[in-house]
Write a protein that holds these residues in place. Structure first.
Motif, short mmCIF file in Angstrom:
data_model
loop_
_atom_site.label_atom_id
_atom_site.label_comp_id
_atom_site.label_asym_id
_atom_site.label_seq_id
_atom_site.Cartn_x
_atom_site.Cartn_y
_atom_site.Cartn_z
N SER A 98 0.90 -1.26 0.09
CA SER A 98 0.07 -0.02 -0.08
C SER A 98 0.90 1.33 0.27
N VAL A 99 2.08 0.76 0.16
CA VAL A 99 3.10 1.81 0.29
C VAL A 99 3.45 2.65 -0.77
N LEU A 100 3.74 1.55 -1.50
CA LEU A 100 4.65 1.22 -2.68
C LEU A 100 3.15 2.60 -3.56
N ILE A 101 1.93 1.53 -3.53
CA ILE A 101 1.66 3.09 -4.75
C ILE A 101 1.34 4.20 -3.75
N SER A 102 1.52 4.29 -2.88
CA SER A 102 1.53 6.28 -2.78
C SER A 102 2.87 6.70 -3.60
N LEU A 103 4.08 5.56 -3.76
CA LEU A 103 5.24 6.04 -3.67
C LEU A 103 4.93 6.06 -5.72
N ILE A 104 3.99 5.94 -6.35
CA ILE A 104 3.91 4.99 -7.83
C ILE A 104 4.59 6.12 -8.94
N ARG A 105 5.27 7.91 -8.36
CA ARG A 105 5.58 8.68 -9.79
C ARG A 105 6.82 8.84 -9.26
N ASP A 106 7.29 8.34 -8.41
CA ASP A 106 8.38 7.65 -8.19
C ASP A 106 8.89 6.83 -8.57
N ILE A 107 8.98 5.36 -8.38
CA ILE A 107 9.04 4.35 -8.80
C ILE A 107 8.84 4.14 -10.12
N GLY A 108 7.52 5.13 -11.00
CA GLY A 108 6.96 4.86 -12.52
C GLY A 108 8.68 5.37 -13.27
N ALA A 109 9.03 6.32 -12.45
CA ALA A 109 10.53 7.26 -13.53
C ALA A 109 11.22 6.08 -13.98
N ASP A 110 11.84 4.88 -12.60
CA ASP A 110 12.92 3.68 -12.96
C ASP A 110 13.29 2.71 -11.88
N TRP A 111 11.98 2.89 -11.65
CA TRP A 111 11.56 1.77 -11.09
C TRP A 111 11.80 0.71 -10.09
N ASP A 112 12.79 2.18 -8.88
CA ASP A 112 13.10 1.61 -8.15
C ASP A 112 12.63 3.30 -6.73
N ILE A 113 12.73 2.88 -5.33
CA ILE A 113 12.72 4.13 -4.37
C ILE A 113 13.77 4.23 -3.90
N ASP A 114 14.05 5.95 -4.20
CA ASP A 114 14.82 6.05 -3.77
C ASP A 114 14.73 6.69 -2.32
N TYR A 115 15.37 6.11 -0.91
CA TYR A 115 15.14 6.44 0.26
C TYR A 115 16.00 6.72 1.20
N GLU A 116 15.61 7.13 2.77
CA GLU A 116 16.61 7.23 3.34
C GLU A 116 16.67 6.22 4.65
N LEU A 117 17.72 5.50 4.89
CA LEU A 117 17.10 4.58 6.18
C LEU A 117 17.97 4.62 7.68
N GLU A 118 17.34 5.24 8.74
CA GLU A 118 17.54 5.67 9.50
C GLU A 118 17.06 5.33 10.68
N LEU A 119 18.90 4.42 11.54
CA LEU A 119 19.02 3.26 12.38
C LEU A 119 19.56 4.29 13.50
N GLY A 120 18.46 3.43 14.95
CA GLY A 120 19.11 3.62 15.75
C GLY A 120 19.22 2.36 16.83
N LEU A 121 20.44 2.41 16.96
CA LEU A 121 21.18 0.95 17.78
C LEU A 121 20.93 2.18 19.20
N ILE A 122 20.59 1.03 19.65
CA ILE A 122 20.99 0.98 21.90
C ILE A 122 20.89 0.28 22.34
N ILE A 123 22.56 0.84 22.49
CA ILE A 123 23.38 -0.42 23.16
C ILE A 123 23.38 0.66 25.38
#
Length: 167
Positions: A98-123
């Motif tokens: 369902s999220v991929l459908i909302s990003l259809i404009r980005d996906i349609g251009a080159d069949w990929d999703i440009d993204y940023e992954l943010e991770l927090g490692l809590i130790i």
């Protein structure tokens, strides 16, 4: 300055200059896909400079694309960091269709999703308590094609460039 103040400054200086664990996202790859969404696997390398293992309390993640959050979650109690060594951790990220459908404009251009992954490692470091090591990674998520879905190709058989880190 009295002796108590000198002791406080000494301890604060020593604590500030102590080595701390460091972490980096090394890769993000397609793990699989199904009717409920697409699964990606992020690989994290964490170095522990201490002579004792350090327990990991949680790994929290958030994936953003086109200024919107497309996935988030956490992995509670994923294990511990090896003493005086580098530990590789795997973080599974599920992106619903369902999220991929909302990003259809980005996906349609080159069949990929440009993204940023943010991770927090809590130790949990004794004396310091819980600390969070923040990480960030930018790249492209290649999507499976319709023929990949119907021909039964597995993610390892599909073509696609690995994501590139933003260092």
């Amino acid at each position: 300055m009295d002796i108590v103040e000198q002791a406080k400054h000494f301890v604060a200086d020593k604590v500030a200059n102590m080595p701390k664990p460091e972490a980096a996202i090394t890769d993000v790859d397609l793990k699989g896909f199904g009717f409920d969404g697409i699964t990606y696997l992020a690989k994290i390398a964490v170095s522990n400079p201490y002579a004792v293992p350090i327990p990991i309390g949680e790994i929290a993640y958030k994936v953003n694309s086109s200024g919107r959050g497309i996935a988030s979650g956490s992995i509670p109690d994923p294990g511990s960091l090896k003493a005086n060594d580098k530990t590789m951790l795997d973080v599974t990220i599920k992106v619903p269709h369902s999220v991929l459908i909302s990003l259809i404009r980005d996906i349609g251009a080159d069949w990929d999703i440009d993204y940023e992954l943010e991770l927090g490692l809590i130790i949990d470091i004794p004396v310091f308590g819980n600390i969070t090591i923040p990480m960030s990674y930018k790249g492209e998520m290649k999507l499976p094609t319709i023929s990949d879905l119907f021909m039964g190709k597995q993610p390892a058989e599909m073509e696609g460039a690995p994501a590139v880190a933003d260092a």
